[in-house]
Design an enzyme around this catalytic site. Structure first.
Site, PDB file in Angstrom:
ATOM      1  N   LYS A  50       0.797  -1.230   0.000  1.00  0.00           N
ATOM      2  CA  LYS A  50       0.000   0.000   0.000  1.00  0.00           C
ATOM      3  C   LYS A  50       0.826   1.276   0.000  1.00  0.00           C
ATOM      4  CE  LYS A  50      -4.425  -1.290   0.183  1.00  0.00           C
ATOM      5  NZ  LYS A  50      -5.478  -0.743  -0.687  1.00  0.00           N
ATOM      6  N   SER A 307       0.482  -9.883  -0.500  1.00  0.00           N
ATOM      7  CA  SER A 307       0.232  -8.448  -0.423  1.00  0.00           C
ATOM      8  C   SER A 307       0.544  -7.813   0.927  1.00  0.00           C
ATOM      9  CB  SER A 307      -1.234  -8.161  -0.787  1.00  0.00           C
ATOM     10  OG  SER A 307      -2.107  -8.858   0.075  1.00  0.00           O
TER      11      SER A 307
END
Length: 511
Positions: A50, A307
């Protein structure tokens, strides 16, 4: 597409991000018959991808927008990306997160932002936090940093695809990407389909939070009534507008996975790479495994995106319990056996012929029939389990398969027991059983038939010695002590343990 490609190629993400490694997964590759790699975004400074998109967006803010400050809503990982960017660029940021956000993510934001960050916890899901953030944005004239539905955020995430193509110049058959709002998948899809359109892109979602899958299926951005929060990083009720338009054009397939399958993938990532992924971080690997098992072709080159790794340590207890079931390496059965001396030994002799036991839960209930919860290790999945159930039924042990019963897996296995009536002369012991075949049979045979076992709990913990709790009825304590000594296992009496006395010990008979 060229509009996005230019933004991806010029994104200054390496001010805060690293070029994460593309690691091979040799054990999983051998097991599935494919060449499998994982893209380690869990190794970023904020332990998720992110920071790429958040920094790219905030870097391109005008001077006025920077001075006014920014606001974002996040399930945790985007919040850390915004906090890191705020610290790097000197921008005040308000961050709204759901109250269900794991504490490890909230604490990480506090550490990253320091004087630059104001944290607000609101709502149970991302969508509720997002709505509250937009209200605060209007009240305080802040710039909203969207976690996924923004051109610069999408472009920042798309830099991952550039790295994959550089790191794996050989053919790639499919890339598996976790999906929440869709920013990561949209960014990767734009670049991959521009440069290597033959690579299949496969979206992976939890089966209880499949908002993008449902949106594509219905042809519009529907809003789910409820989403599960186990994989909190992708717990989004409605996908983004821009991301939805990109994904429905450029993504080839969609797959959903269960909580157990996610837990199994977390274990695979640890076994192969010692990566401790969060549930949403292992989502793509779970999807890869499920998709690969459905293919007739072998030796495909498959890549999954890991992720993130922002998982509370205490959640790993739950993951460890569910991983073996998710991998179809453990079955959970309810079995009825006669409540007579020696029946426990007879039952164990039957199952020990070709089955390894991972768990045993039993507590005396009445004088006629005993109910036992049994965990069994599987090497051949469902076929082996069905054969074992047939064997038990044939030998007069009525059996029910609870492997996929969530109530049994989440609660029942921890709650079997209670304090029975009409039970006397019971003594409680904890044993250290060596984790080797025949350890339980040796215990039962040496103990003999003159004692009644009224409670038994065993769970395999992967150590050299298993932990066993056992209650034994005996009117001759000296004889019992002699038999326990002959077994040769370490043990400690727990009859006076207050936990036993409060919850398991039979009441004293009334005179």
């Amino acid at each position: 597409m060229s509009h996005y490609i230019e933004k991806i190629l010029t994104a200054p993400v390496y001010d805060v991000a690293i070029e994460s490694p593309l690691d091979a997964m040799p054990r999983l590759s051998q097991r599935l018959g494919h060449q499998i790699h994982c893209k380690r975004e869990d190794l970023q400074p904020v332990f998720s991808f992110k920071c790429r998109g958040a920094y790219n967006k905030m870097y391109h803010l005008s001077e006025q927008e920077r001075n006014q400050g920014v606001i974002c809503s996040s399930a945790g990982n985007h919040a850390q990306g915004v906090a890191l960017a705020a610290q790097k660029l000197g921008i005040k940021a308000t961050i709204v997160m759901p109250t269900t956000t794991p504490s490890i993510k909230v604490d990480a934001v506090k550490r990253l932002g320091k004087e630059w960050i104001n944290i607000v916890l609101h709502g149970d899901f991302y969508d509720e936090a997002s709505q509250h953030a937009k209200i605060l944005q209007q009240q305080h004239q802040l710039t909203y940093i969207h976690p996924f539905d923004d051109d610069y955020v999408i472009a920042g995430q798309g830099t991952i695809a550039l790295e994959i193509l550089r790191q794996h110049p050989r053919p790639i058959d499919a890339i598996f990407v976790p999906v929440g709002g869709g920013g990561l998948l949209a960014g990767i899809a734009l670049l991959i389909k521009a440069l290597r359109p033959n690579i299949r892109l496969i979206a992976v979602e939890p089966d209880d939070a499949a908002s993008m899958t449902q949106a594509v299926r219905h042809g519009s951005r529907i809003t789910l009534d409820y989403v599960g929060v186990f994989a909190d990083g992708v717990a989004v009720k409605q996908p983004g507008e821009h991301t939805f338009n990109i994904i429905q054009k450029h993504v080839d397939d969609y797959i959903t996975v269960s909580t157990d399958e996610i837990c199994a993938a977390m274990k695979d990532l640890f076994d192969d790479n010692r990566a401790i992924a969060e549930p949403s971080g292992a989502l793509a690997t779970a999807g890869l495994k499920k998709w690969a098992a459905q293919q007739s072709e072998k030796n495909l080159n498959l890549i999954s995106i890991v992720s993130g790794a922002n998982v509370n340590f205490d959640r790993l207890r739950y993951v460890a319990e569910r991983a073996e079931i998710g991998e179809k390496r453990e079955g959970l059965l309810a079995v009825s056996i006669p409540e007579t001396p020696g029946s426990f030994l007879k039952f164990c002799q039957l199952i020990a012929q070709d089955q390894s036991i991972t768990e045993f839960n039993y507590r005396y209930q009445d004088s006629k029939q005993a109910q036992i919860l049994v965990g069994v290790q599987l090497n051949n999945g469902q076929r082996q389990l069905e054969h074992f159930i047939d064997t038990l039924n044939t030998h007069g042990y009525p059996t029910t398969d609870l492997t996929h019963n969530d109530l049994a897996k989440s609660h029942l296995r921890y709650m079997i027991g209670g304090a029975p009536q009409n039970l006397s002369n019971e003594f409680l012991f904890r044993f250290g059983f060596p984790e080797r075949p025949g350890a339980l049979l040796h215990f039962l045979k040496t103990l003999g038939n003159q004692f009644n076992i009224s409670l038994f709990h065993y769970r395999n913990h992967g150590a050299d010695y298993g932990r066993v709790l056992c209650a034994i009825q005996s009117t001759n304590r000296a004889l019992l002590d002699q038999h326990l000594h002959n077994i040769g296992y370490d043990y400690e009496e727990q009859t006076h343990n207050p936990a036993y006395q409060h919850f398991l010990q039979p009441p004293t008979p009334k005179t």
